[in-house]
Design an enzyme around this catalytic site. Structure first.
Site, PDB file in Angstrom:
ATOM      1  CD  GLN A  80      11.129  -0.135  22.657  1.00  0.00           C
ATOM      2  OE1 GLN A  80      12.329  -0.202  22.887  1.00  0.00           O
ATOM      3  NE2 GLN A  80      10.290  -1.123  22.958  1.00  0.00           N
ATOM      4  CB  SER A  81      12.594   6.249  26.795  1.00  0.00           C
ATOM      5  OG  SER A  81      13.576   7.040  27.416  1.00  0.00           O
ATOM      6  CG  ASN A  82      17.965   4.864  23.758  1.00  0.00           C
ATOM      7  OD1 ASN A  82      17.952   3.640  23.650  1.00  0.00           O
ATOM      8  ND2 ASN A  82      17.907   5.682  22.713  1.00  0.00           N
ATOM      9  CB  VAL A 106      12.872   5.393  30.634  1.00  0.00           C
ATOM     10  CG1 VAL A 106      12.218   4.556  31.729  1.00  0.00           C
ATOM     11  CG2 VAL A 106      12.119   6.702  30.445  1.00  0.00           C
TER      12      VAL A 106
END
Ligand SMILES: *Cc1c(COP(=O)(O)O)cnc(C)c1O
Length: 341
Positions: free
Chosen positions: A86-88, A90
């Site tokens: 859920q990384s912004n 990435v």
């Protein structure tokens, strides 16, 4: 050394920072009147970096604009980075790579999730190749990024590895430019902030703000709320990054952890786990302004801000800018059970 006109000096630094501009700037700076009426404390304005007009926005775009320029200058053909699914960061990296015609390899800790939603869905849509470390330790991403870069090198490709969260000296320079941007905006609006409040994750943003406010000799206090690491650890990391970023600008400056204080009481049960205070802060801002803060970063930082206002810690401030660093795609991940009472 002779004293130069400070404006020319700042222009020099702007010219030293490479930038492949992806969004339209400046991002909006808006007064949050209704919120202020409800909570009291200093007048609060929100700097809408969540509205950065590229790749679903957020602060990560600013760091990537500098890293992308550096990557292209080095002839890179692939951006390699990583974090959780859920990384912004990435997701933003995948968008930056796609825009510049580069490949992107996303390295995630753990195993592939059952559901393809939120940022993970967007990252896949943007064409990133997703790899998993099969290790639930978040730090497993760090070596995996480097191993992946080595592997690509061996195949004759030219990878550009970006550390977890984009926290590196190059990336921090993108946030130095944000300080210069906000300074310009405040001058035009005749707004004189006493403090800037924002969330701290991997520390690249804070490092850039620390360096930028020092460069411009601004009286702004930085009120920073950690959402993952304990204060001692993240303060040291921010200081190291700011020091290395200063070196990139030819400045022989050293920052210590005391230069980078962090509020550490609003992490809740851990990084990425919504907290009850964060949820209440999100609901308050949503109901007052129609603006969404996210559960992982900005909601927890706003919970901290509210606490600081309530306990009188900000009584000596008249004006504060709260930096909305983005993160809304989190609302489209999972089943939203944390929102139910
Ligand atoms: C990454 C992130 C932050 C924190 O920035 P760092 O540079 O990692 O400290 C804050 N808000 C959002 C929405 C983010 O994605």
């Amino acid at each position: 050394m002779t004293i130069t006109n400070p404006i020319i000096l700042i222009d020099n630094y702007i010219n030293m920072i490479p930038r492949y501009t992806l969004g339209n700037y400046p991002t909006p700076l808006i007064p949050a009147h209704e919120l202020h009426c409800k909570i009291g404390g200093p007048e609060i304005w929100i700097k809408r970096d969540d509205l950065i007009s590229f790749g679903l926005g957020g602060n990560k775009i600013r760091g990537l604009e500098v890293m992308l320029s550096d990557a292209l200058a080095k002839g890179a053909d692939t951006l390699v980075t990583g974090a959780g699914t859920q990384s912004n960061h990435v997701r933003a990296t995948a968008a930056a790579a796609a825009h510049a015609g580069l490949q992107c390899v996303a390295v995630y800790w753990g195993e592939p999730p059952n559901t393809v939603d939120g940022n993970y869905r967007v990252t896949k849509m943007l064409g990133a190749e997703c790899r998993f470390t099969h290790d639930n330790d978040r730090a497993s991403v760090d070596n995996f990024i480097l191993d992946t870069a080595n592997e690509l090198n061996d195949q004759g490709r030219n990878p550009y590895p970006i550390p977890r969260g984009g926290a590196c000296p190059m990336g921090a320079l993108g946030h130095v430019l944000a300080v210069i941007e906000l300074h310009e905006q405040c001058k035009q609006l005749n707004y004189e902030p006493d403090a800037i409040a924002f969330a701290v994750g991997s520390g690249g943003t804070y490092a850039g703000w620390l360096l930028g406010t020092r460069l411009l000799e601004l009286p702004w206090k930085l009120e920073c709320y950690s959402v993952s690491r304990e204060p001692e650890e993240i303060s040291q990391q921010v200081a190291n990054l700011a020091t290395e970023s200063a070196h990139l600008l030819g400045l022989d400056w050293t920052f210590n952890s005391e230069d980078a204080p962090v509020h550490g009481e609003f992490i809740g049960d851990g990084y990425g786990i919504p907290s009850n205070e964060g949820k209440q802060a999100i609901e308050l801002v949503a109901a007052s302004e129609g603006i969404l803060f996210d559960p992982t970063y900005t909601g927890k930082a706003m919970a901290g801000y509210l606490d600081s206002v309530n306990n009188g810690a900000f009584n000596h401030y008249n004006n504060v800018v709260f930096l909305h660093t983005g993160g809304e795609p989190a609302f489209f991940a999972g089943n939203g059970s944390w929102l139910v009472e």
